[in-house]
Write a protein that holds these residues in place. Structure first.
Motif, PDB file in Angstrom:
ATOM      1  N   ALA A   7       0.835  -1.202   0.000  1.00 44.60           N
ATOM      2  CA  ALA A   7       0.000   0.000   0.000  1.00 44.60           C
ATOM      3  C   ALA A   7       0.868   1.249   0.000  1.00 44.60           C
ATOM      4  CB  ALA A   7      -0.934  -0.006   1.194  1.00 44.60           C
ATOM      5  N   MET A   8       1.941   1.246   0.763  1.00 47.51           N
ATOM      6  CA  MET A   8       2.847   2.399   0.815  1.00 47.51           C
ATOM      7  C   MET A   8       3.570   2.585  -0.519  1.00 47.51           C
ATOM      8  SD  MET A   8       4.365   2.284   4.657  1.00 47.51           S
ATOM      9  CE  MET A   8       5.052   3.904   4.573  1.00 47.51           C
ATOM     10  N   ILE A   9       3.964   1.487  -1.146  1.00 44.14           N
ATOM     11  CA  ILE A   9       4.617   1.569  -2.453  1.00 44.14           C
ATOM     12  C   ILE A   9       3.623   2.124  -3.481  1.00 44.14           C
ATOM     13  CG2 ILE A   9       5.567   0.213  -4.358  1.00 44.14           C
ATOM     14  CD1 ILE A   9       6.905  -1.562  -2.269  1.00 44.14           C
ATOM     15  N   GLY A  10       2.379   1.691  -3.439  1.00 44.82           N
ATOM     16  CA  GLY A  10       1.352   2.211  -4.344  1.00 44.82           C
ATOM     17  C   GLY A  10       1.106   3.694  -4.120  1.00 44.82           C
ATOM     18  N   LEU A  11       1.070   4.109  -2.848  1.00 46.81           N
ATOM     19  CA  LEU A  11       0.882   5.531  -2.532  1.00 46.81           C
ATOM     20  C   LEU A  11       2.069   6.357  -3.015  1.00 46.81           C
ATOM     21  CD1 LEU A  11      -0.814   7.700  -1.135  1.00 46.81           C
ATOM     22  CD2 LEU A  11       0.395   7.164   0.979  1.00 46.81           C
ATOM     23  N   LEU A  12       3.289   5.853  -2.817  1.00 39.66           N
ATOM     24  CA  LEU A  12       4.474   6.568  -3.291  1.00 39.66           C
ATOM     25  C   LEU A  12       4.492   6.676  -4.818  1.00 39.66           C
ATOM     26  CD1 LEU A  12       7.261   5.220  -0.915  1.00 39.66           C
ATOM     27  CD2 LEU A  12       6.350   7.541  -1.030  1.00 39.66           C
ATOM     28  N   MET A  13       4.091   5.625  -5.495  1.00 37.61           N
ATOM     29  CA  MET A  13       4.035   5.660  -6.962  1.00 37.61           C
ATOM     30  C   MET A  13       2.987   6.672  -7.431  1.00 37.61           C
ATOM     31  SD  MET A  13       6.358   3.728  -8.009  1.00 37.61           S
ATOM     32  CE  MET A  13       6.096   3.142  -9.647  1.00 37.61           C
TER      33      MET A  13
END
Length: 82
Positions: A7-13
């Motif tokens: 979820a954090m990687i998706g938010l950062l992307m």
């Protein structure tokens, strides 16, 4: 734990994508020439010409001498009251 990381990687992307879009739009905006009126390249200011004409007409109206109108002759009725 893996869910939180993904979820954090998706938010950062997503934030990176938004930042790139904003950067690209700002970069494109700065390269454009000064804005002009769409479809028109003459630089004649019609409002300024109209205002100058109105001011000139008003000055001529004020400078014109005032005409006095003659009063109507008095009738016998008015003379008998006086």
């Amino acid at each position: 734990m893996r869910r939180i990381i993904s979820a954090m990687i998706g938010l950062l992307m997503f934030l990176l994508l938004i930042a790139l879009i904003v950067w690209g739009l700002n970069r494109n905006h700065r390269r454009q020439e000064p804005p002009r009126m769409s479809g028109s390249f003459d630089l004649e200011d019609r409002d300024a010409l109209r205002i100058r004409g109105e001011v000139a007409a008003r000055r001529a109206e004020v400078a014109r001498p005032e005409f006095r109108t003659a009063t109507a002759p008095r009738t016998r009725h008015h003379l008998s009251r006086a």
